[in-house]
Design a protein around this motif. Structure first.
Motif, PDB file in Angstrom:
ATOM      1  N   ASP A 186       0.167   0.556  13.087  1.00  0.00           N
ATOM      2  CA  ASP A 186       0.298   0.906  11.678  1.00  0.00           C
ATOM      3  C   ASP A 186       1.571   1.712  11.501  1.00  0.00           C
ATOM      4  N   HIS A 200      -2.091  -7.000   9.926  1.00  0.00           N
ATOM      5  CA  HIS A 200      -2.754  -7.012  11.233  1.00  0.00           C
ATOM      6  C   HIS A 200      -3.598  -8.263  11.334  1.00  0.00           C
ATOM      7  N   ASP A 203      -7.008  -8.145  12.976  1.00  0.00           N
ATOM      8  CA  ASP A 203      -8.084  -7.513  12.209  1.00  0.00           C
ATOM      9  C   ASP A 203      -8.915  -8.582  11.508  1.00  0.00           C
TER      10      ASP A 203
ATOM     11  N   ARG B  19     -12.848  -2.247   7.706  1.00  0.00           N
ATOM     12  CA  ARG B  19     -12.181  -1.059   8.252  1.00  0.00           C
ATOM     13  C   ARG B  19     -12.398  -0.918   9.760  1.00  0.00           C
ATOM     14  N   ARG B  22      -9.542  -1.458  12.194  1.00  0.00           N
ATOM     15  CA  ARG B  22      -8.543  -0.389  12.101  1.00  0.00           C
ATOM     16  C   ARG B  22      -8.996   0.834  12.906  1.00  0.00           C
ATOM     17  N   ARG B  25      -8.360   0.073  16.520  1.00  0.00           N
ATOM     18  CA  ARG B  25      -6.960   0.234  16.922  1.00  0.00           C
ATOM     19  C   ARG B  25      -6.589   1.693  17.121  1.00  0.00           C
ATOM     20  N   TYR B  26      -7.023   2.544  16.190  1.00  0.00           N
ATOM     21  CA  TYR B  26      -6.678   3.960  16.314  1.00  0.00           C
ATOM     22  C   TYR B  26      -7.343   4.586  17.539  1.00  0.00           C
ATOM     23  N   MET B  47      -5.343   8.763  10.161  1.00  0.00           N
ATOM     24  CA  MET B  47      -5.479   7.456   9.530  1.00  0.00           C
ATOM     25  C   MET B  47      -5.171   7.468   8.038  1.00  0.00           C
TER      26      MET B  47
END
Lengths: 243, 243
Positions: A186, A200, A203, B19, B22, B25-26, B47
DNA sequence: TAGATTGTTAATCGATTAACAATC
DNA sequence: TAGATTGTTAATCGATTAACAATC
């Protein structure tokens, strides 16, 4: 902020904006089929959303329809195109000419939607000099000069994960205001006049995986339920026999 | 429908699901940085969302955290991976080995996320036989046999616009349950056990264009406003002089 | 124990849908 | 004019945020 039809500043929600390209595509389809007018009701059936939502969305920008008639397809197509800036022509460069970069460079749809590719940059000597749709892949270290000589609106970033922070910083320093980021990271920049769209792909694929699993689980539950029921019936039958 | 922590069927909203990748990924980033625990507050700052939302989202699936401590990064990473089915291994084929198809075939991230590419199909004789990451591009007319011999969960469609209806029908007839569609046409099939994710890259680019225009307009308005104000000051000065 | 932070309920906010008067 | 369909207001629904008791 956009000026709405009364000339007032009214913030239009991002949910509405993100639906506009979809309207635009459906209207293009209608034009291709030589359909000249459409009601919100019919469009809603084609798109799988409510007619209310369509009218509400469009009215954020102005009254494009006509009572008793519906919407003129070509006019509406042009209006949404204007809202999205299709005719404004944005200049773009691609940074990172790997598979994804080259795929995007070859994507002719972008041209139709108002985006002109004027440069491609990479560091791999094997592909530098190669031309994609008449645009030559140049070495990254030519990018500074190029951006001084040519106004660039948008940089498309398809560089590997670890290179993203460095490249983003460079791009910001060159005054490019729009970043379309395909890297797995990101992107957030502290410069608040730069606008970023992170894409992404995986995703979306993971959401598909999730849905497939849910479907599978639901089917298994259903099967187990049916098995249980037929078992009940069998037992009831046996119980009766035993009476 | 997913079983929540109480074993009850509770429909989880698609907003939450979208979500999850995401978060995933984080969390992978945190693991890479050797961070072993994190609070919803700190994650929210990284985020750019609220801590409330994070706790609310995660609690759809179970209490993964611990009061006074926060969340164990590795555990949370694994839990979200399980929810998304990362370890379930979905088999995929790519139909259409043009630039986009080849780019996706080369995308190693998919492998990491639980997707195994087992076949690539096209009709272009020039590329048939070519291998991408050890998977050979085969002719479309070998697809039937291939799908009978190998279980395929997901078909990735990167064929041209006009071929999409035909290919989608074929894919459905082969019993493939998940479609990841990159064609410019929205895909809808009447078979309700098939799950489709439509990807429209240019939609995202158009939204970026819209935002750039908004930003430009806002700046112009601001400039005009400032010019008007300094004009007022000048006039006021002259009026005073004239007194 | 005191401090931190979750899980969860309640309050708020915004987006979607319904309804209907206006009008072509 | 009658019928159709918009533009727009009001009602509903759902998602996000705030608050705080529970508890590590």
């Amino acid at each position: 902020m956009s000026l709405n039809k009364d000339g007032l500043n009214k913030k239009i929600s991002i949910a509405v904006i993100r639906r506009l390209p979809r309207y635009y595509r459906y209207l293009a389809d209608l034009l291709r089929m030589d359909i000249t007018r459409i009601s919100s009701k019919e469009l809603s059936q084609r798109m799988g959303i409510t007619a209310s939502q369509i009218r509400q969305d469009l009215n954020c920008f102005g009254g494009f329809g006509q009572q008793g008639y519906g919407y003129n397809v070509e006019l509406l197509y042009r209006e949404i195109g204007n809202i999205l800036g299709v005719s404004d022509r944005f200049t773009t460069i691609i940074i990172g000419a790997g598979n994804m970069g080259q795929a995007l460079a070859n994507y002719e749809n972008f041209e139709k939607r108002g985006f002109t590719l004027i440069g491609i940059f990479d560091i791999n000597p094997q592909i530098i000099g190669k031309k994609i749709r008449n645009v030559e892949i140049k070495h990254m270290n030519e990018m500074d000069d190029f951006c001084r000589d040519n106004h660039v609106d948008i940089a498309i970033l398809t560089v590997p994960y670890q290179n993203i922070p460095e490249v983003a910083k460079k791009v910001a320093s060159l005054g490019i205001k729009g970043l379309w980021n395909f890297s797995a990271m990101d992107l957030k920049l502290s410069y608040d006049d730069i606008i970023i769209e992170n894409v992404h792909l995986s995703d979306s694929l993971m959401v598909l995986g999730y849905k497939l699993n849910e479907r599978r689980k639901a089917e298994e539950t259903k099967k187990a339920e049916e098995a249980r029921k037929s078992e009940e019936v069998r037992e009831a039958g046996e119980a009766k026999k035993a009476e």
